[in-house]
Scaffold this motif. Structure first.
Motif, mmCIF file in Angstrom:
data_model
loop_
_atom_site.group_PDB
_atom_site.id
_atom_site.type_symbol
_atom_site.label_atom_id
_atom_site.label_comp_id
_atom_site.label_asym_id
_atom_site.label_seq_id
_atom_site.Cartn_x
_atom_site.Cartn_y
_atom_site.Cartn_z
ATOM 1 N N LEU A 1 0.918 -1.259 0.114
ATOM 2 C CA LEU A 1 -0.020 0.207 -0.151
ATOM 3 C C LEU A 1 0.837 1.236 -0.176
ATOM 4 O O LEU A 1 0.544 2.242 -0.568
ATOM 5 C CB LEU A 1 -0.955 -0.149 1.322
ATOM 6 C CG LEU A 1 -2.123 -1.089 1.009
ATOM 7 C CD1 LEU A 1 -2.756 -1.130 2.560
ATOM 8 C CD2 LEU A 1 -2.937 -0.618 0.112
ATOM 9 N N ILE A 2 1.926 1.211 0.645
ATOM 10 C CA ILE A 2 3.004 2.330 0.835
ATOM 11 C C ILE A 2 3.493 2.504 -0.462
ATOM 12 O O ILE A 2 3.816 3.705 -1.029
ATOM 13 C CB ILE A 2 3.939 2.272 1.830
ATOM 14 C CG1 ILE A 2 3.328 2.174 3.342
ATOM 15 C CG2 ILE A 2 5.082 2.980 1.986
ATOM 16 C CD1 ILE A 2 4.182 1.676 4.483
ATOM 17 N N LEU A 3 4.084 1.596 -1.141
ATOM 18 C CA LEU A 3 4.664 1.528 -2.531
ATOM 19 C C LEU A 3 3.854 2.103 -3.582
ATOM 20 O O LEU A 3 4.113 2.867 -4.463
ATOM 21 C CB LEU A 3 5.325 0.233 -2.773
ATOM 22 C CG LEU A 3 6.550 -0.160 -2.076
ATOM 23 C CD1 LEU A 3 6.996 -1.722 -2.501
ATOM 24 C CD2 LEU A 3 7.703 0.834 -2.115
ATOM 25 N N GLU A 4 2.591 1.599 -3.537
ATOM 26 C CA GLU A 4 1.595 2.280 -4.431
ATOM 27 C C GLU A 4 1.167 3.360 -4.111
ATOM 28 O O GLU A 4 0.272 4.095 -5.019
ATOM 29 C CB GLU A 4 0.249 1.035 -4.267
ATOM 30 C CG GLU A 4 0.662 -0.159 -4.986
ATOM 31 C CD GLU A 4 0.923 -0.127 -6.549
ATOM 32 O OE1 GLU A 4 0.431 0.575 -7.247
ATOM 33 O OE2 GLU A 4 1.777 -1.055 -7.034
ATOM 34 N N GLY A 5 1.425 4.188 -2.958
ATOM 35 C CA GLY A 5 1.255 5.516 -2.923
ATOM 36 C C GLY A 5 -0.153 5.566 -2.130
ATOM 37 O O GLY A 5 -0.826 6.733 -2.072
ATOM 38 N N HIS A 6 -0.970 4.522 -1.682
ATOM 39 C CA HIS A 6 -2.150 4.680 -0.996
ATOM 40 C C HIS A 6 -2.192 5.122 0.719
ATOM 41 O O HIS A 6 -3.125 5.399 1.113
ATOM 42 C CB HIS A 6 -2.916 3.346 -0.856
ATOM 43 C CG HIS A 6 -3.271 2.742 -2.372
ATOM 44 N ND1 HIS A 6 -4.255 3.490 -3.182
ATOM 45 C CD2 HIS A 6 -2.760 2.040 -3.526
ATOM 46 C CE1 HIS A 6 -4.095 2.983 -4.365
ATOM 47 N NE2 HIS A 6 -3.323 2.097 -4.484
ATOM 48 N N LYS A 7 -0.899 4.603 1.437
ATOM 49 C CA LYS A 7 -0.607 5.090 2.696
ATOM 50 C C LYS A 7 0.586 5.726 2.758
ATOM 51 O O LYS A 7 1.446 5.393 1.929
ATOM 52 C CB LYS A 7 -0.788 3.756 3.331
ATOM 53 C CG LYS A 7 -2.113 2.924 3.386
ATOM 54 C CD LYS A 7 -2.745 3.379 4.548
ATOM 55 C CE LYS A 7 -4.287 2.514 4.517
ATOM 56 N NZ LYS A 7 -5.241 3.134 5.281
ATOM 57 N N THR A 8 0.732 6.293 4.022
ATOM 58 C CA THR A 8 2.117 6.861 4.354
ATOM 59 C C THR A 8 2.743 5.653 5.378
ATOM 60 O O THR A 8 1.815 4.835 5.742
ATOM 61 C CB THR A 8 2.252 8.077 5.078
ATOM 62 O OG1 THR A 8 1.232 7.961 6.240
ATOM 63 C CG2 THR A 8 1.437 9.019 4.036
#
Length: 58
Positions: A14-21
């Protein structure tokens, strides 16, 4: 152990896809694990978001 590994791996994606920090993902994992250990959901929410003390400076 599988719960921890699965939560961390999912968060990384999710972080790598930019959905979460990183901060949001870490907080959500902490809350999930506290609930899994039997802590009330509201209390887990509060504990996961308590500001940590600063690290010691050398």
């Amino acid at each position: 152990m599988s719960l921890i590994a699965g939560a961390v791996l999912t968060s990384i994606f999710l972080i790598l896809e930019g959905h979460k920090t990183w901060r949001d993902a870490g907080t959500e994992i902490a809350e999930l694990l506290l609930c899994a250990l039997g802590i009330d959901r509201e209390e887990a929410f509060q504990i996961a978001r308590i500001e940590l003390p600063p690290l010691l400076e050398l």
